[in-house]
Design a protein around this motif. Sequence first.
Motif, mmCIF file in Angstrom:
data_model
loop_
_atom_site.group_PDB
_atom_site.id
_atom_site.type_symbol
_atom_site.label_atom_id
_atom_site.label_comp_id
_atom_site.label_asym_id
_atom_site.label_seq_id
_atom_site.Cartn_x
_atom_site.Cartn_y
_atom_site.Cartn_z
ATOM 1 N N LEU A 286 -41.851 -2.575 40.203
ATOM 2 C CA LEU A 286 -42.787 -1.913 39.299
ATOM 3 C C LEU A 286 -42.167 -0.647 38.706
ATOM 4 C CD1 LEU A 286 -45.606 -1.618 38.019
ATOM 5 C CD2 LEU A 286 -46.265 -0.327 40.071
ATOM 6 N N LEU A 287 -41.568 0.177 39.541
ATOM 7 C CA LEU A 287 -40.954 1.412 39.054
ATOM 8 C C LEU A 287 -39.824 1.131 38.070
ATOM 9 C CD1 LEU A 287 -40.948 3.424 42.381
ATOM 10 C CD2 LEU A 287 -42.309 3.916 40.342
ATOM 11 N N GLU A 288 -39.029 0.116 38.365
ATOM 12 C CA GLU A 288 -37.929 -0.235 37.464
ATOM 13 C C GLU A 288 -38.458 -0.729 36.116
ATOM 14 O OE1 GLU A 288 -33.994 -3.078 37.432
ATOM 15 O OE2 GLU A 288 -34.793 -2.409 39.352
ATOM 16 N N LEU A 289 -39.510 -1.529 36.153
ATOM 17 C CA LEU A 289 -40.099 -2.014 34.900
ATOM 18 C C LEU A 289 -40.718 -0.872 34.090
ATOM 19 C CD1 LEU A 289 -41.770 -5.319 36.139
ATOM 20 C CD2 LEU A 289 -39.808 -5.110 34.606
ATOM 21 N N ILE A 290 -41.451 0.007 34.753
ATOM 22 C CA ILE A 290 -42.078 1.125 34.041
ATOM 23 C C ILE A 290 -41.015 2.084 33.510
ATOM 24 C CG2 ILE A 290 -43.620 3.107 34.261
ATOM 25 C CD1 ILE A 290 -45.294 1.495 36.219
ATOM 26 N N ALA A 291 -39.933 2.287 34.248
ATOM 27 C CA ALA A 291 -38.864 3.176 33.783
ATOM 28 C C ALA A 291 -38.264 2.674 32.478
ATOM 29 C CB ALA A 291 -37.787 3.313 34.851
ATOM 30 N N GLY A 292 -38.348 1.368 32.243
ATOM 31 C CA GLY A 292 -37.846 0.808 30.993
ATOM 32 C C GLY A 292 -38.588 1.314 29.769
ATOM 33 N N ILE A 293 -39.807 1.801 29.960
ATOM 34 C CA ILE A 293 -40.595 2.303 28.824
ATOM 35 C C ILE A 293 -39.947 3.563 28.247
ATOM 36 C CG2 ILE A 293 -42.842 3.202 28.107
ATOM 37 C CD1 ILE A 293 -44.052 1.296 30.330
ATOM 38 N N PRO A 294 -39.792 4.640 29.027
ATOM 39 C CA PRO A 294 -39.118 5.814 28.446
ATOM 40 C C PRO A 294 -37.654 5.546 28.097
ATOM 41 C CG PRO A 294 -39.619 6.187 30.769
ATOM 42 C CD PRO A 294 -40.288 4.908 30.381
ATOM 43 N N GLU A 295 -37.005 4.661 28.856
ATOM 44 C CA GLU A 295 -35.606 4.341 28.570
ATOM 45 C C GLU A 295 -35.454 3.636 27.228
ATOM 46 O OE1 GLU A 295 -34.489 2.205 32.108
ATOM 47 O OE2 GLU A 295 -34.320 4.056 33.296
ATOM 48 N N SER A 296 -36.475 2.914 26.786
ATOM 49 C CA SER A 296 -36.444 2.263 25.472
ATOM 50 C C SER A 296 -36.861 3.203 24.353
ATOM 51 C CB SER A 296 -37.368 1.039 25.476
ATOM 52 O OG SER A 296 -36.927 0.089 26.410
ATOM 53 N N LEU A 297 -37.756 4.131 24.656
ATOM 54 C CA LEU A 297 -38.255 5.050 23.632
ATOM 55 C C LEU A 297 -37.274 6.188 23.331
ATOM 56 C CD1 LEU A 297 -41.962 5.245 24.803
ATOM 57 C CD2 LEU A 297 -41.144 4.257 22.648
ATOM 58 N N ALA A 298 -36.582 6.676 24.346
ATOM 59 C CA ALA A 298 -35.694 7.836 24.161
ATOM 60 C C ALA A 298 -34.625 7.613 23.088
ATOM 61 C CB ALA A 298 -35.057 8.240 25.487
ATOM 62 N N PRO A 299 -33.943 6.464 23.069
ATOM 63 C CA PRO A 299 -32.937 6.283 22.010
ATOM 64 C C PRO A 299 -33.547 6.285 20.603
ATOM 65 C CG PRO A 299 -32.656 4.617 23.720
ATOM 66 C CD PRO A 299 -33.917 5.352 24.022
ATOM 67 N N LEU A 300 -34.777 5.826 20.479
ATOM 68 C CA LEU A 300 -35.433 5.837 19.171
ATOM 69 C C LEU A 300 -35.650 7.262 18.689
ATOM 70 C CD1 LEU A 300 -38.075 3.001 19.726
ATOM 71 C CD2 LEU A 300 -35.841 2.840 18.599
ATOM 72 N N VAL A 301 -35.995 8.150 19.617
ATOM 73 C CA VAL A 301 -36.171 9.563 19.260
ATOM 74 C C VAL A 301 -34.817 10.173 18.928
ATOM 75 C CG1 VAL A 301 -36.935 11.839 20.072
ATOM 76 C CG2 VAL A 301 -38.246 9.791 20.672
ATOM 77 N N ARG A 302 -33.819 9.885 19.757
ATOM 78 C CA ARG A 302 -32.482 10.448 19.534
ATOM 79 C C ARG A 302 -31.896 10.005 18.200
ATOM 80 N NH1 ARG A 302 -29.857 12.640 24.015
ATOM 81 N NH2 ARG A 302 -27.852 11.872 23.331
ATOM 82 N N LEU A 303 -32.283 8.819 17.729
ATOM 83 C CA LEU A 303 -31.797 8.301 16.449
ATOM 84 C C LEU A 303 -32.741 8.643 15.289
ATOM 85 C CD1 LEU A 303 -30.633 4.778 17.685
ATOM 86 C CD2 LEU A 303 -29.161 6.702 17.010
ATOM 87 N N ASP A 304 -33.754 9.470 15.561
ATOM 88 C CA ASP A 304 -34.750 9.888 14.552
ATOM 89 C C ASP A 304 -35.520 8.710 13.945
ATOM 90 O OD1 ASP A 304 -34.346 12.649 14.768
ATOM 91 O OD2 ASP A 304 -32.615 12.562 13.421
ATOM 92 N N GLN A 305 -35.721 7.663 14.747
ATOM 93 C CA GLN A 305 -36.520 6.541 14.264
ATOM 94 C C GLN A 305 -38.001 6.747 14.543
ATOM 95 O OE1 GLN A 305 -34.659 3.068 15.968
ATOM 96 N NE2 GLN A 305 -32.920 3.194 14.560
ATOM 97 N N ILE A 306 -38.308 7.531 15.569
ATOM 98 C CA ILE A 306 -39.685 7.970 15.829
ATOM 99 C C ILE A 306 -39.616 9.428 16.281
ATOM 100 C CG2 ILE A 306 -40.578 5.672 16.430
ATOM 101 C CD1 ILE A 306 -40.490 6.497 19.384
ATOM 102 N N ASP A 307 -40.734 10.121 16.170
ATOM 103 C CA ASP A 307 -40.725 11.510 16.624
ATOM 104 C C ASP A 307 -41.105 11.580 18.102
ATOM 105 O OD1 ASP A 307 -43.622 11.719 16.907
ATOM 106 O OD2 ASP A 307 -43.708 11.854 14.722
#
Length: 196
Positions: free
Chosen positions: A151-172
């Motif tokens: 469960l923790l590994e699956l949930i950790a995938g949420i911020p791990e997927s969102l962070a690169p989008l922010v770093r690439l300025d695709q979302i704020d």
Amino acid sequence: MEAVAAEGDREQEVLAAAEALIREGRTLNLSLGDIAERVGVSRSLLYVYFDGIPAMIDALFNRHLDRMERTVLPDPAEGSSDFHDRALEAFDAYLDYLIDNGPILQLILRERHQDSPLGPASRQRFRSLLRRIARETCQALDLAPREAFVLLELIAGIPESLAPLVRLDQIDRATAHATCRRLVAASLNAFKVRAG
């Protein structure tokens, strides 16, 4: 005294160069030559500070684990006593950590055990941290240890997927946090949290 400070500064420069190269290449395949060139010193001088690439990676791992423990895993006695609230805060903090620091820990941890650049003390420290988090999850959600880890590994995938989008300025950042909180809450709400 200044010589000691300069040595500490040089060691930090070496680590900063190694970290920059890892981020740029998204790999742990570093060469002493590349690091020395980035810092502007000879390869042999690097051995004054580190025994080699694995020792540098181990030092980076511990540096980032320290940061993550301070920001993502505060003492439960200091924050909310509600597991759900603490979990949401922790995954929010993890998202911020990943946005600000990149995937250094992920890159280091993806190496197979036999290829791991981490020393025994670092591996033990990380396993202890995971057990602590999993134990709290097991108790709060009435899960078996293996289920809690998954469960923790699956949930950790949420911020791990969102962070690169922010770093690439695709979302704020605000959108990433709102999305993270919504998805983490939905994941946790799928389980009945134990009272007390």
